[in-house]
Design a protein around this motif. Structure first.
Motif: not given
Length: 265
Positions: A97-100, A148-154
């Motif tokens: 998760x991006x926030x974590x 890409x949820x759970x790899x948002x920046x990738x």
């Protein structure tokens, strides 16, 4: 001193995976290679590549930093040669998760996957244009076709590379310099382990693509001057084609099922 007769290819992220196979493909097709990566595996890759008969220069640098890219560019200039080919392949993934996730990890991903690609391409491109010939390969991903949820920046970084490559290619027109974007799917490299994605459906897939085959596809597309190639199996091509008729929320929901931590169960 006799001038080198073989063209020069520069490959980043060349210590393992697709980058390592790309370097091998160049070396076995008449190129000398300058390879770059951060880890000690680069030295072993260089020794193996020398066995092909190519002249090999290995540069250990951290391309997630401005100074690292400048150091690599200095090494390229020190050869006294303008690269015939530049394969911008170095990249990392961050899962969860991006926030974590740790902010430093996310920013390092952006610096390596995006900033260094722009930086190095901008440094090398003018000399190619002056000579009127050159080929640039950018390693994106099929993750570029949607959120890409759970790899948002990738996923966002790979979408950037796809857009960047297409735009620069169009700008170059008939200059003699081409840009090709390689879009692999899940490939059997150390990527999923390093990105801590082994507990995802993507990470746990048993039929991942062969990095040597993906590299072959990328190399052949580059040499043919193609704008883009989806690497790996037919599955990846089908996914990429299907994404064109899906909304972004639908694509995000589908991707979540593959990349959410624990989804392998």
């Amino acid at each position: 001193m006799t001038a080198p007769t073989r063209p020069l290819a520069v490959v980043t992220g060349a210590s393992s995976g697709i980058g390592r196979e790309l370097a091998d493909r160049f070396a076995r097709n008449g190129f000398d290679v300058l390879i770059a990566a951060e880890d000690a595996e680069l030295d072993a890759a260089a020794r193996e590549l020398e066995g092909t008969g190519a002249a090999v220069t290995a540069v250990r640098v951290d391309l997630a930093t401005y100074d690292g890219v400048e150091e690599l560019y200095d090494a390229i200039r020190a050869t006294g040669r303008t690269p015939e080919a530049l394969a911008v392949n170095a990249g990392v993934g961050v899962s969860g998760p991006f926030a974590d996730n740790d902010l430093a990890d996310e920013l390092r991903l952006v610096n390596l996957n995006v900033t260094s690609a722009v930086h190095l391409t901008r440094r090398v491109l003018p000399a190619m244009l002056e000579r009127g010939a050159g080929r640039i390969l950018l390693t994106s991903s099929i993750a570029a076709v949607g959120p890409g949820p759970f790899q948002a920046t990738y996923a966002a970084s790979k979408a950037f590379l796809r857009s960047f490559g297409g735009a620069v290619r169009e700008e170059l027109g008939d200059t003699g310099v081409t840009v090709t974007t390689l879009m692999p799917g899940p490939t059997d490299t150390g990527f999923f382990e390093r990105a801590e994605m082994e507990d995802t459906r993507f990470g746990a897939m048993e039929n991942k693509d062969d990095p040597a085959e993906v590299a072959r596809q990328g190399f052949e597309a580059l040499m043919a001057g193609k704008p883009e190639v989806v690497g790996g199996s037919l599955r990846n091509k089908v996914q990429t084609t299907a994404s064109r008729v899906m909304s972004e929320p639908v694509k995000a929901e589908m991707q979540r099922k593959l990349t959410e931590p624990g989804s392998a169960d």
